[in-house]
Design a protein around this motif. Sequence first.
Motif, PDB file in Angstrom:
ATOM      1  N   TYR A   1     -28.381 -18.856 -12.687  1.00 32.96           N
ATOM      2  CA  TYR A   1     -28.344 -19.907 -11.649  1.00 32.96           C
ATOM      3  C   TYR A   1     -29.633 -20.712 -11.596  1.00 32.96           C
ATOM      4  N   ASP A   2     -30.796 -20.062 -11.931  1.00 33.64           N
ATOM      5  CA  ASP A   2     -32.066 -20.783 -11.769  1.00 33.64           C
ATOM      6  C   ASP A   2     -32.269 -21.881 -12.817  1.00 33.64           C
ATOM      7  N   GLU A   3     -31.379 -21.936 -13.820  1.00 32.88           N
ATOM      8  CA  GLU A   3     -31.401 -23.091 -14.743  1.00 32.88           C
ATOM      9  C   GLU A   3     -30.881 -24.334 -14.039  1.00 32.88           C
ATOM     10  N   LEU A   4     -30.109 -24.149 -12.998  1.00 38.17           N
ATOM     11  CA  LEU A   4     -29.397 -25.262 -12.369  1.00 38.17           C
ATOM     12  C   LEU A   4     -29.968 -25.663 -11.019  1.00 38.17           C
ATOM     13  N   THR A   5     -30.724 -24.770 -10.387  1.00 41.95           N
ATOM     14  CA  THR A   5     -31.244 -25.088  -9.054  1.00 41.95           C
ATOM     15  C   THR A   5     -32.419 -26.064  -9.159  1.00 41.95           C
ATOM     16  N   VAL A   6     -32.533 -26.912  -8.139  1.00 47.21           N
ATOM     17  CA  VAL A   6     -33.575 -27.944  -8.115  1.00 47.21           C
ATOM     18  C   VAL A   6     -34.329 -27.820  -6.794  1.00 47.21           C
TER      19      VAL A   6
END
Length: 259
Positions: free
Chosen positions: A69-74
């Motif tokens: 998920y942390d690849e996608l969170t901003v």
Amino acid sequence: MRTFAIVNRKGGVGKTTTAVNLAYVLATSCRMRVLLIDADGQANATGILLPKGEYAGLGALLRGYAICYDELTVHTDVEGLDVLPASEDLWALDLEAVTSDPGRSFRALRDLREAVEEDGSYDVIVIDCPPNLSTACVSAILASDAIIIPVLSDVCSTVGVSGLVEQIDDLRSIQPTLRVAGVLFNQWHRAPVVDDAMTTLREECPVPIFDTVIRRTDKVPESSWAGRAVQAWSPWCSAARDYRAWVAELLKKEGMVHE
Ligand SMILES: Nc1ncnc2c1ncn2[C@@H]1O[C@H](COP(=O)(O)OP(=O)(O)O)[C@@H](O)[C@H]1O
Ligand SMILES: [Mg+2]
């Protein structure tokens, strides 16, 4: 860690406004670490909290393309508040579900929640849902502890609540601990029709109704138009104050402590 999905099959009732305000107040006033997941292809919450741009968002996660998920969170410019953005490819998911493994996207958000819990990376996840029970919305509900249902303070808007609650009940066979945290009256104003709506819903509603109501004010659409959260745009307007009071009520009812 607690996960709330903001759900109503109707559009324009205040789901996005509620999701953004809840996430914002938890991150600022309550100093919690919050992840807002935008599960609506219209990407309104993404537009309010993030600069314009192309994001590989929830669509990638639900299709199984992201490793974590942390690849996608901003990060947003609010400390403690991150967004997993929506992307237009969410629209196509329901069609793809016909041909692909239909369980995959339902599992993806539950897996995300488990990973967040294991990592201890957020205190709360808030999911802004689309106005239908699409694949993304059902995935969101199945990954949640509790559902918040915003309704407009008119009789029409209160009619669909029982049906929605029945559908949420049906999903309990898959997610047995799923609850409705409560129904939140939005755009409250002094008028006989509003009193009628509230009386009707209080008599018939099968789930709790929050005591706090959110007042109607032009500051909310003004802030949406400006692409800002109303908490930042006009922190002392009635709706911004009502949302802070409501978050305090929610935390108390949910037994969640904050400093
Ligand atoms: N308390 C309020 N007072 C006035 N307008 C509001 C209020 N809450 C929401 N709105 C406006 O109503 C419209 C729909 O709200 P939104 O949160 O986008 O609903 P949804 O996500 O359910 O479609 C938006 O234009 C928003 O600015
Ligand atoms: Mg919305």
